[in-house]
Enzyme design. Structure first.
Site, PDB file in Angstrom:
ATOM      1  N   CYS A   1      -1.525  -6.651  -6.429  1.00  0.00           N
ATOM      2  CA  CYS A   1      -2.428  -5.621  -5.895  1.00  0.00           C
ATOM      3  C   CYS A   1      -3.850  -5.691  -6.352  1.00  0.00           C
ATOM      4  O   CYS A   1      -4.874  -5.702  -5.525  1.00  0.00           O
ATOM      5  CB  CYS A   1      -1.643  -4.333  -5.826  1.00  0.00           C
ATOM      6  SG  CYS A   1      -0.115  -4.055  -5.521  1.00  0.00           S
TER       7      CYS A   1
ATOM      8  N   CYS B   1       0.346  -3.151 -10.249  1.00  0.00           N
ATOM      9  CA  CYS B   1       0.563  -4.482  -9.743  1.00  0.00           C
ATOM     10  C   CYS B   1      -0.473  -5.642  -9.786  1.00  0.00           C
ATOM     11  O   CYS B   1      -1.365  -5.367  -9.315  1.00  0.00           O
ATOM     12  CB  CYS B   1       1.164  -3.985  -8.262  1.00  0.00           C
ATOM     13  SG  CYS B   1       1.247  -5.621  -7.124  1.00  0.00           S
TER      14      CYS B   1
END
Length: 104
Positions: free
Chosen positions: A32, A29
């Site tokens: 992230c 991600c």
């Protein structure tokens, strides 16, 4: 921050009577990765809380149970109860995360 390896470890940690912040994330991600650039500083500022990291892909049933639809998401637990949820759209900057945690 401790990475959760088993569902039981997760359940034991959130059952504590101290605040636990769970960061739901994955390895792929982009948001992230952005969170990872500043989260250590935020953790340092919030040492009164326990911190755990949960890989959403490794524990999809926990993510579903906690209504984690987007990542990264930060959830605050105490005594097994979810007190708050910072959804991915609002967890993109250090200031957003700090503001969220200031409530605790």
């Amino acid at each position: 921050m401790r990475e959760v390896k088993t569902e039981q470890e997760y359940r034991d940690q959130i059952a504590n009577d101290e605040l636990t912040v769970g960061i739901f994330t994955t390895t792929w991600c982009p948001d992230c990765k952005r969170l990872a650039m500043f989260i250590d500083e935020v953790i340092e500022e919030n040492q009164d809380k326990q911190w755990i990291k949960i890989d959403r892909d490794e524990f999809p049933e926990i993510s579903e149970e906690q209504n984690v639809m987007g990542i990264p998401s930060l959830l605050v637990f105490k005594n097994g109860e979810k007190l708050a949820h910072l959804h991915s759209a609002n967890a993109k900057t250090q200031d957003q995360v700090r503001e969220f945690l200031n409530n605790f």
